[in-house]
Scaffold this motif. Structure first.
Motif, PDB file in Angstrom:
ATOM      1  N   VAL A 299       1.930  27.538  -0.136  1.00 29.60           N
ATOM      2  CA  VAL A 299       1.185  26.386   0.380  1.00 29.60           C
ATOM      3  C   VAL A 299      -0.314  26.634   0.265  1.00 29.60           C
ATOM      4  CG1 VAL A 299       2.996  25.681   1.987  1.00 29.60           C
ATOM      5  CG2 VAL A 299       1.258  27.268   2.736  1.00 29.60           C
TER       6      VAL A 299
ATOM      7  N   VAL B 179       4.369  22.953   7.447  1.00 28.54           N
ATOM      8  CA  VAL B 179       5.430  23.368   6.530  1.00 28.54           C
ATOM      9  C   VAL B 179       6.620  23.897   7.332  1.00 28.54           C
ATOM     10  CG1 VAL B 179       4.482  25.693   6.226  1.00 28.54           C
ATOM     11  CG2 VAL B 179       5.911  24.729   4.456  1.00 28.54           C
TER      12      VAL B 179
ATOM     13  N   VAL C  86       9.692  26.432   6.828  1.00 29.39           N
ATOM     14  CA  VAL C  86      10.126  27.500   5.924  1.00 29.39           C
ATOM     15  C   VAL C  86      11.552  27.968   6.208  1.00 29.39           C
ATOM     16  CG1 VAL C  86       7.798  28.303   5.402  1.00 29.39           C
ATOM     17  CG2 VAL C  86       8.995  29.260   7.358  1.00 29.39           C
TER      18      VAL C  86
ATOM     19  N   SER D 275       9.124  33.623   5.214  1.00 29.20           N
ATOM     20  CA  SER D 275      10.002  32.860   6.102  1.00 29.20           C
ATOM     21  C   SER D 275      10.808  33.765   7.032  1.00 29.20           C
ATOM     22  CB  SER D 275      10.943  31.979   5.294  1.00 29.20           C
ATOM     23  OG  SER D 275      11.808  32.773   4.515  1.00 29.20           O
TER      24      SER D 275
ATOM     25  N   THR E  52       1.733  32.671  -0.009  1.00 23.37           N
ATOM     26  CA  THR E  52       3.183  32.708   0.161  1.00 23.37           C
ATOM     27  C   THR E  52       3.498  33.050   1.614  1.00 23.37           C
ATOM     28  OG1 THR E  52       3.466  33.446  -2.120  1.00 23.37           O
ATOM     29  CG2 THR E  52       5.336  33.769  -0.622  1.00 23.37           C
TER      30      THR E  52
ATOM     31  N   HIS F  30       7.658  29.803   1.146  1.00 21.96           N
ATOM     32  CA  HIS F  30       6.963  28.656   0.555  1.00 21.96           C
ATOM     33  C   HIS F  30       5.568  29.081   0.128  1.00 21.96           C
ATOM     34  CE1 HIS F  30      10.085  26.103   2.132  1.00 21.96           C
ATOM     35  NE2 HIS F  30       9.450  25.005   1.775  1.00 21.96           N
TER      36      HIS F  30
END
Length: 125
Positions: free
Chosen positions: A94, A85, A87, A35, A32, A92
């Motif tokens: 991933v 990615v 965020v 962000s 996780t 997120h």
């Protein structure tokens, strides 16, 4: 008449970071990404590039990009990010590599002796 194939689709981040597929261990259930700890660019995007070493924050247990000057856990990377990615919309989950042989030139940070020592299960080729 042109008989050579033309690329019709460009895939984002199609470059390969793995130098070998022989020994790979992916993170079970992903990681996780926090962000809130990722800095936004001029467009407001919080993009983390494929191949970025990721470290677990000691306070939250979430992952952030490697920061060699960090003091909150971000200075101890354990995972290589599997894909790019963004965020900006929140945390997120991933995939990542815990054990792998990667191409050092394709890692988005400088691969030095300090990083190599902190990630003994990642071989930088």
């Amino acid at each position: 008449m042109r008989l050579q194939p033309r690329p019709r689709v460009t895939v984002q981040d199609e470059y390969e970071i793995l130098a070998s597929f022989e020994v790979i261990r992916e993170v079970t259930n992903g990681i996780t990404i926090d962000s809130a700890a990722v800095t936004a660019d001029a467009n407001g995007d919080k993009i983390i590039k494929k191949g970025m070493p990721m470290a677990k924050l000691t306070a939250s247990g979430k992952f952030v990009p490697y920061d060699p000057a960090g003091t909150n856990g971000s200075e101890n990377p354990t995972v290589i990010l599997k894909r790019t990615v963004n965020v900006k919309d929140g945390d997120h989950v991933v995939g990542g590599y815990e054990v792998a042989k990667v191409i050092a030139d394709r890692i988005p940070v400088t691969v030095d002796d300090t990083l190599r020592q902190k990630m003994p299960h990642i071989v930088f080729a």
